[in-house]
Design an enzyme around this catalytic site. Structure first.
Site, PDB file in Angstrom:
ATOM      1  N   CYS C  86       0.831  -1.253  -0.011  1.00 13.99           N
ATOM      2  CA  CYS C  86       0.024  -0.053  -0.072  1.00 13.99           C
ATOM      3  C   CYS C  86       0.981   1.275  -0.029  1.00 13.99           C
ATOM      4  O   CYS C  86       1.646   1.408  -0.883  1.00 13.99           O
ATOM      5  CB  CYS C  86      -0.856  -0.023   1.170  1.00 13.99           C
ATOM      6  SG  CYS C  86      -2.379   1.239   1.050  1.00 13.99           S
ATOM      7  N   HIS C 201      -3.414  -5.486   0.930  1.00 16.38           N
ATOM      8  CA  HIS C 201      -2.679  -5.749   2.115  1.00 16.38           C
ATOM      9  C   HIS C 201      -2.776  -7.519   2.393  1.00 16.38           C
ATOM     10  O   HIS C 201      -3.804  -7.811   3.236  1.00 16.38           O
ATOM     11  CB  HIS C 201      -3.464  -5.125   3.172  1.00 16.38           C
ATOM     12  CG  HIS C 201      -3.478  -3.561   3.326  1.00 16.38           C
ATOM     13  ND1 HIS C 201      -2.215  -3.221   4.008  1.00 16.38           N
ATOM     14  CD2 HIS C 201      -3.965  -2.642   2.767  1.00 16.38           C
ATOM     15  CE1 HIS C 201      -2.479  -1.633   3.914  1.00 16.38           C
ATOM     16  NE2 HIS C 201      -3.396  -1.544   3.170  1.00 16.38           N
ATOM     17  N   GLU C 203      -1.533  -8.881   4.804  1.00 14.85           N
ATOM     18  CA  GLU C 203      -1.120  -9.004   6.120  1.00 14.85           C
ATOM     19  C   GLU C 203      -2.319  -9.075   6.830  1.00 14.85           C
ATOM     20  O   GLU C 203      -2.753  -9.385   7.829  1.00 14.85           O
ATOM     21  CB  GLU C 203      -0.118  -8.119   6.749  1.00 14.85           C
ATOM     22  CG  GLU C 203      -0.708  -6.669   7.167  1.00 14.85           C
ATOM     23  CD  GLU C 203      -0.667  -5.641   5.974  1.00 14.85           C
ATOM     24  OE1 GLU C 203      -0.661  -6.076   4.733  1.00 14.85           O
ATOM     25  OE2 GLU C 203      -1.174  -4.534   6.052  1.00 14.85           O
TER      26      GLU C 203
END
Ligand code: ADP
Ligand code: MG
Lengths: 81, 763, 232, 81
Positions: C86, C201, C203
Site C-alpha cells: 500500500c 494488504h 497481512e
C-alpha cells in the site's frame, strides 16, 4: 477561451500540506524556506466565445459555487486567453 | 483580590460586550463577585467559554446526575476525558462519544474530521490505545439541496481523519429526517484499550511541577467554538462564523504515538487534550481536579500567526494540542520523546498552590481567576419544562389503510435510505487496520473486535431511533437502550457499559427541556433495569434552526464483552443452511414506524414499549445460545420490523459482507391474513425480538434453553433457496421475493436516494 | 529469517506487518526507524501501509527522502528482499525502486474492501507457494497504477506484473478493478524480482479469524525463497 | 522572494479529478465547458535574497526532486517577486 482558477488555503487557516512540503524540502537540504502554502489550480477551457470580462465573472461564479470552499479557501480567477 | 490593569488594545468591558459573550446578568454578577472587581477582556472571554453550555453543562447537569454510573466493572466514570470499564485480564476499555454537529454543518469535511480528532484525543490521553471508531450521523431529507453535499463531506472527513490515524472505523448508523435539514448531527465515538493500573487522568497535582504544551501551534481557529455550540443557527448567517478548524491527522498520529510512549514512563503527572475552549478549559479543568493553581506564560505558547492576543491564544480551538503536567526535573525526558516524533514540547507554566489560574504575558498578569469558583460556581439551571402541546397528537395511533402488496412494502422499506445498505459509507472507512476487526460493518448489528493479547473480544454499536424518542421520549429512550443491548447481544456479547451523546434542540424552550428530562430518565431507567452503567457522554443542545428544533436524539454507544472471541457471530444466513427461530414475543406497532413514514408518509403514534423482563431474557438467550454454539447468526428486529430484519439477514449471507451472494429462506409468521393485520405483524416495530439461525441438530437445544431462561422461542422456518418467503396463518405467501430483487433495492437505496453514484457490486 | 518493518512518521500498518511475520509466521522481526540507517541484519524489509508524512503532496513522496529509504534502496540493489504494501508500494515507486506511479483512484474515493487477486506470475520469490488466487483487502485512496506504454509493455513482457484484480473465480474484469489501475495491476516486482510492491494488504488476511488466510501465502513464499536461497 | 510552482497532470494522462469537476460544473448548469484539468499550486517564500534567475533554478530543482512526479505531472515555476 481559457480560464485558470487558483484555490488556496485562507490566511490563518492551518495548511498541514504546506507544512509537510516545507519539512520535506528542508530535509532535502533546501535551506531558508519560509512559509509554504499548497493549493489547487484548475484550468478550464470554455467552448463559448465570451469576452474576458464575462469569462472572469463566470469563473468567479464557478469558484464560489463549486471550485473553492470559501469557509477555508480563497480563490483568484485569471483569463489565460 | 489583586487588580489587573486593562491590557492595552483590549476592548473596554461594557454591557454590550458582556452580552456578546453570552453571559446573563446573573452570571455576570457572579463573575464580579468571584473576582471582586471587573474582569479584564481576557478574563471575560474565559468566563464566557467556561460557563458556556458546551463546557459547563449548566442546563443538563442536574439531569445527568440521575444516570447510573457505578458498577463493579467501572474503573473510571463520567468526569474524565473518557470513561473506562474493566474487562478482566488487567485491562479496561476506554471510550466516549462526542458531537461535532455545528462545525460539521458549516464545513462538513473539516467539522467531521476534527470531531474524530477530538474524540481520539479524549481516549488516548487516558493512556488507552484507540482500537475502534464509530459514528452516528443524522442528515436532513435526502432530497434537500444541501444533503448530498453534507453526506459526502461528513463521510469523507471521518474517513480522512480516521484512516490516516490508523484506527479502524467499524460501525455506526446513518439516518435521514427533515428535522435535520438545518442541523445535521455528527456523533463520533472512540474505543481504546488501557491497562487498568496505568490509567492517566487530567489532575494537575504537585505545586512546582512544570506545565508543557505539546503538538500543533496555536492559530486563530474556532475562537468561541464552545459558545457557538451553545447557540442556535439563523439561516444565512453561516458566513459570520469564526475561522473553521482544520484537522491535521498526521500530526495527531504523531501525537498519539508520542503520548502513549511518554505514558509508559513516570515523567508525566497529568495529561489533558485541548478540546473545546482549548487551552482555557484544559488548564482550568486540570487545576480544578487537582485543587491546585496554574501560572501560564501565554507568550511562550507556540503560535502560527503573529500578533495573537492572550484572549485569542486562550480561546483558540486549534487542533492536535495537549497540555501535560510533568514531574519536576523531568522536562527533558518529555521533550526527548516529542522531539523523536517531530513534535514541539514547550514549558509554558507551573502548577501552583495558590488556587489561582493566572495568565502572564511578557511578565504582566493579564488574568487571575480563582480556580475553585470558576469551576464549582459555574451556573446550573433547572430550566422550565412543559409537556409539548402536540404530545397527544404525536402519540395518537394512526389509522393506516393496508398497502396490500407486501412485496412492494418490503422493497420500499429496504430501499429507504435510513434502512438501506450503508456500504457507500463504510467502504470509505478503513475498517480493518490493526487486524482486530472480526465482524465488519454491514455484517451484523454490532462490530466485533478482538482485544489484543487476550482471548476476549468486544462488540460495539451506536444506536438511536429518534422517531420513537420524538413520539415518546421516555419510552423511546428505553428503546434506544434495549436496541443497543440487543445489537451487541446478537453478535454474542454481554452489554457492559455505555457512553451517550444527547443531541437536543433549544433548551430554553420548555418543551425541549421536557423532552430532555424524559429521555434522560428513560435512558437511566433502562440502564438500571439492565444493570449497565454510563461511563462517559456528551451533550449537544441548541440544535435548532429558524426556531425549529431537531427531534430529540439521544445516541447511545454500547460496549459488550465476549469472553471468547471465537464465539462471535454475524447476521447473515449461512450458506450451509439451518433453522430460523424467532426469539421473544413480538408486540408490533405501526405507530412511529418506518412503515408508516415510508409507505404512508405518516409520522405518528406511540413507539413500541420495552418490557425489561422479556428483554433481559432475550439477551440471555442470545448470549448463552451463541456461546453454546446453538445460534450461528442473529439479528434483532428494529426499523421495518421482522420482515426487514429477515430480508437483511438473507441479503447479507456469510459472516462478512463480501462473502457470498446471500441466502434465501422460508418462514411462517402465523400472521392474521387480514391485510392490515398482516402488514402489522410483518412491518410493525417491536422491542424484545430477534431472529436466530440454528443448526437443525441444535433446534431442540435452543428451544429448551429459551424455555429455561424464560424467553419465548418459535421455530418459524428454514434457510434455503434463492427467495425470501414469508407465509401467514393460512399458509398464503405474504412475501415471495427473489433475493436478487431484494438485494438490488437494499444495496441501491442509499445512493439512489441521496443522488450518489453507487459503488460497483462485487461478485 | 529476520524481517525489518520500517516505521515512517504516519505509518500505521507497521504493527500489523510485525504481528503477522512474528506471531502468525513465527519469524524474527524488528522495527526500523525512519531516521536510522542501521538495517539490523534483516533478511527482508517491509515498507508498511499508512500515511507516511500524512500523504501530503503525493502519497509516499516525502518518505522517499528518509535516511532509512536510502538504506532500503541500497539493500534492494544488492538483491535484498523488499516488500512495499500500500503506502509502502507508493514509496517504492516514488523512490524509483519500482517503475510507474500510483494515482488517485478513478472514483476519487478511499476504498476499503476485500479484493480477489489472480497471481499473474507464480514464479517469483513472492508467489512460489501461492494458490492461483488470493484474497487481500485494499484500503487506499491512491492505488490506481499507471505507467507509460513502454514501461507497461516491459512490465508485461518481463512478467513483472505479479497480482491483478480479478473476480473471485480469477477472471480479470473491469468490474473487478476497484481503482482504475492499468491492466488491473495490483502488484509488480522490479526486473530482478527481489522488490515487490502491492496495493492490497496480504497481512490483513493472514489469519483464519479474519478471512480465508490466503494472504499468508505471500509471506510463506518469501520465507521459503529465502531459505532455499541460503541453502543453495 | 516568492516562488509559485504549478504542478499539473501531464497532457495525455487521464485526469479523473478534472473530469469530476467538469461533471460537477455541468450539473450546476455551467454549459459549454471543454477540458478541465486540476493541478496543484505551491507558493513558497524564500528567506534568502537570491536573484530571480537563481530563484527560478532553485524552484525547478525543488519541483524535479519533490514537488512534481514527472511520470504523470508537468510543472512551471514563476517568481512572484
Ligand atoms: N456511519 C457508519 N459508519 C460505519 N458503519 C456504519 C455506519 N452506518 C451504518 N454502519 C454499519 O452498517 C450496518 C447496518 O447499520 P444499521 O442499519 O444502523 O443497523 P441496525 O439497524 O441493525 O442498528 C452496521 O454494521 C453498522 O455498523
Ligand atoms: Mg439492530
Amino acid at each position: 477561451m481559457k480560464l485558470r482558477v487558483h484555490v488556496t488555503p485562507r490566511r490563518g487557516v492551518l495548511d498541514p500540506q504546506g507544512a509537510a512540503v516545507k519539512g520535506g524540502l528542508t530535509n532535502l537540504g533546501f535551506d531558508g524556506i519560509g512559509e509554504v502554502r499548497v493549493g489547487k489550480v484548475i484550468d478550464l477551457t470554455l467552448a463559448s466565445t465570451v469576452d474576458a470580462e464575462a469569462a472572469l465573472a463566470l469563473g468567479r461564479d464557478m469558484a464560489r459555487k463549486l471550485l473553492a470552499n470559501e469557509t477555508v479557501e480563497d480563490f483568484e480567477v485569471e483569463v489565460l486567453g | 483580590m489583586s487588580t489587573i490593569a486593562p491590557r492595552p488594545g483590549d476592548p473596554e468591558i461594557n454591557d454590550a460586550l458582556v452580552r456578546e459573550h453570552g453571559l446573563s446578568d446573573d452570571e455576570y454578577a457572579s463573575v464580579l463577585r468571584i473576582l471582586g472587581r471587573e474582569p479584564t477582556y481576557t478574563e471575560l472571554g474565559v468566563f464566557s467559554v467556561m460557563w458556556s453550555e458546551h463546557c459547563s453543562y449548566k442546563t443538563s447537569r442536574i439531569h445527568l446526575k440521575t444516570f447510573p454510573t457505578d458498577g463493579p466493572r467501572v474503573l473510571q466514570g463520567p468526569g474524565e476525558n473518557a470513561g473506562v470499564i474493566g474487562i478482566g485480564d488487567g485491562l479496561g476499555i476506554c471510550f466516549k462519544m462526542e458531537s461535532h454537529n455545528h462545525p460539521s454543518f458549516i464545513e462538513p469535511y473539516q467539522g467531521a474530521a476534527t470531531g474524530v480528532g477530538g474524540i481520539l484525543r479524549d481516549v488516548f490521553t487516558m493512556n488507552a490505545r484507540p482500537i475502534a471508531l464509530l459514528n452516528s450521523l443524522r442528515f436532513g431529507r435526502p432530497e434537500h439541496p444541501k444533503t448530498r453535499h453534507l453526506v459526502e463531506g461528513v463521510v469523507a472527513g471521518i474517513a480522512g481523519y480516521g484512516n490516516c490515524m490508523g484506527v479502524p472505523t467499524v460501525g455506526g448508523e446513518v439516518a435521514f429526517h427533515g428535522c435535520y435539514d438545518g442541523n445535521n448531527l455528527v456523533n463520533a465515538m472512540c474505543v481504546g484499550v488501557v491497562e487498568e493500573d496505568r490509567i492517566f487522568r487530567g489532575i494537575a497535582a504537585g505545586p512546582g511541577n512544570p506545565v508543557l504544551y505539546v503538538g500543533s501551534r496555536t492559530g486563530r481557529d474556532g475562537i468561541h467554538g464552545a459558545t457557538m455550540a451553545s447557540d442556535s443557527f439563523v439561516e444565512g448567517e453561516e458566513g459570520n462564523r469564526p475561522t473553521v478548524q482544520v484537522g491535521d491527522p498526521y500530526t495527531e498520529k504523531l501525537l498519539l504515538e508520542a503520548c502513549l510512549e511518554l505514558m509508559k514512563e513516570d515523567s508525566v503527572v497529568a495529561i489533558q487534550d485541548m478540546g473545546a475552549a482549548g487551552l482555557t478549559s484544559s488548564s482550568v479543568e486540570m487545576a480544578g481536579r487537582g485543587g491546585t493553581g496554574l501560572r501560564l506564560h501565554v507568550d511562550r505558547i507556540p503560535r502560527r500567526e503573529d500578533g495573537m492576543t492572550p484572549y485569542e491564544c486562550l480561546l483558540s480551538e486549534s487542533q492536535e494540542r495537549m497540555l501535560i503536567v510533568a514531574a519536576k526535573g523531568r522536562e527533558d525526558d518529555v521533550r526527548q520523546i516529542f522531539t523523536k516524533w517531530d513534535l514541539e514540547a514547550v514549558v509554558v507554566g507551573t502548577v501552583t498552590d495558590d488556587g489561582m489560574w493566572t495568565i502572564v504575558e511578557d511578565g504582566v498578569e493579564v488574568a487571575s481567576i480563582p480556580v475553585g469558583p470558576l469551576t464549582d460556581e459555574a451556573p446550573e439551571y433547572d430550566r422550565p419544562r412543559a409537556e409539548p402541546a402536540d404530545l397527544a397528537a404525536r402519540q395518537a395511533q394512526p389509522e393506516l389503510p393496508a398497502v396490500g402488496d407486501c412485496n412492494e412494502v418490503l422493497l420500499q422499506l429496504l430501499a429507504s435510505p435510513t434502512i438501506a445498505d450503508k456500504r457507500w459509507v463504510w467502504r470509505q472507512y478503513d475498517h480493518m487496520v490493526r487486524l482486530n476487526t472480526l465482524v465488519r460493518p454491514g455484517a451484523a448489528d454490532a462490530a466485533v473486535l478482538r482485544v489484543p493479547d487476550t482471548e476476549k473480544a468486544i462488540a460495539v454499536s451506536a444506536d438511536c431511533n429518534q422517531i420513537h424518542v420524538k413520539a415518546d421520549p421516555y419510552e423511546g429512550a428505553q428503546g434506544v437502550i434495549a436496541e443497543a443491548a440487543r445489537n451487541v447481544a446478537c453478535v454474542g456479547a454481554e452489554p457492559i457499559a455505555v457512553t451517550d451523546c444527547l443531541n437536543f434542540g433549544n433548551p430554553e424552550r420548555p418543551e425541549v427541556m421536557w423532552e430532555f428530562e424524559r429521555a434522560v430518565t428513560g435512558l437511566g431507567d433502562g440502564l438500571r433495569a439492565l444493570g449497565v452503567p454510563v461511563v462517559s457522554g456528551n451533550v449537544s443542545l441548541y440544535n435548532e434552526t429558524d426556531a425549529t428544533s431537531i427531534h430529540p436524539t439521544p445516541t447511545i454507544g454500547m460496549v459488550g464483552l465476549l469472553e471468547s472471541r471465537d464465539d462471535a457471530v454475524g447476521m447473515g444466513l449461512p450458506a450451509d443452511g439451518g433453522e430460523l427461530v424467532l426469539l421473544g414475543s413480538p408486540r408490533p406497532s405501526l405507530g412511529a414506524s418506518a412503515y408508516a413514514i415510508v409507505c404512508h408518509g405518516v409520522e405518528q403514534g406511540a413507539p413500541p414499549k420495552v418490557h425489561w423482563n422479556e428483554e433481559k431474557a432475550l439477551l440471555a438467550v442470545l448470549h448463552e445460545g451463541i456461546r453454546r454454539r446453538f445460534i450461528r447468526a442473529a439479528h434483532d428486529a428494529a426499523d421495518g420490523g421482522l420482515a426487514v430484519a429477515l430480508a437483511e439477514m438473507a441479503i447479507t449471507g456469510g459472516r462478512n459482507p463480501d462473502v457470498g451472494p446471500g441466502q434465501g429462506c422460508e418462514v411462517n409468521l402465523a400472521a392474521n391474513p387480514d391485510p392490515i393485520a398482516r402488514e402489522l405483524s410483518l412491518f410493525g416495530e417491536t422491542q424484545g425480538c430477534a431472529w436466530a439461525v440454528v443448526p437443525t441438530s441444535h433446534l431442540a437445544d435452543l428451544l429448551a434453553l429459551s424455555q429455561e431462561l424464560g424467553c419465548m422461542a418459535r421455530h418459524c422456518g428454514r434457510i434455503g433457496g434463492d427467495r425470501i418467503v414469508v407465509t401467514d396463518a393460512h399458509q398464503t405467501r405474504a412475501i415471495d421475493l427473489s433475493l436478487a430483487e431484494a438485494r438490488a433495492a437494499w444495496e441501491g437505496g442509499f445512493c439512489a436516494s441521496v443522488g450518489l453514484p453507487q459503488p460497483p457490486v462485487r461478485d | 529469517m529476520k524481517f525489518g518493518i520500517v516505521t515512517y512518521p504516519g505509518s500505521n500498518c507497521d504493527h500489523d506487518a510485525y504481528h503477522v511475520v512474528k506471531h502468525v509466521l513465527g519469524c524474527d522481526a524488528t522495527f526500523l526507524w525512519h531516521k536510522d540507517r542501521d538495517l539490523q541484519d534483516v533478511d527482508c524489509i517491509i515498507l508498511p501501509g499508512g500515511f507516511s508524512y500524512g500523504d501530503y503532496l503525493r502519497c509516499g513522496a516525502i518518505a522517499r527522502f528518509s535516511p532509512i529509504t536510502e538504506e532500503v534502496a541500497r539493500f534492494a540493489q544488492h538483491g535484498g528482499y523488499v516488500l512495499g504494501i500500500c503506502n509502502g508500494f507508493q514509496v517504492l515507486t516514488e523512490a524509483g525502486l519500482l517503475p510507474g506511479v500510483l494515482r488517485t483512484n478513478s472514483q476519487l474515493k478511499f476504498i476499503c474492501e476485500d479484493a480477489s487477486l489472480v497471481v499473474a506470475n507464480g514464479h517469483t520469490p513472492w508467489t512460489v507457494l501461492c494458490p492461483e488466487t488470493v484474497v487481500a483487502p485494499i484500503a487506499h485512496h491512491g492505488g490506481c497504477y499507471y505507467a507509460d506504454e513502454e514501461t507497461l509493455g516491459r512490465l508485461e513482457g518481463e512478467r513483472q506484473v505479479v497480482f491483478r484484480y480479478a473476480q473471485r473465480d480469477g477472471t480479470e474484469t473491469d468490474e473487478a478493478n476497484p481503482n482504475g489501475s492499468l491492466n488491473n495491476i495490483a502488484g509488480i516486482t522490479n526486473a530482478r524480482g527481489n522488490v515487490l510492491g502491492m496495493m492490497p494488504h496480504p497481512e490483513r488476511n493472514a489469519e483464519s479469524e479474519l478471512g480465508d488466510a490466503s494472504g499468508a501465502w505471500i509471506f510463506r513464499s518469501i520465507i521459503h525463497s529465502f531459505l532455499e536461497g541460503t541453502r543453495a
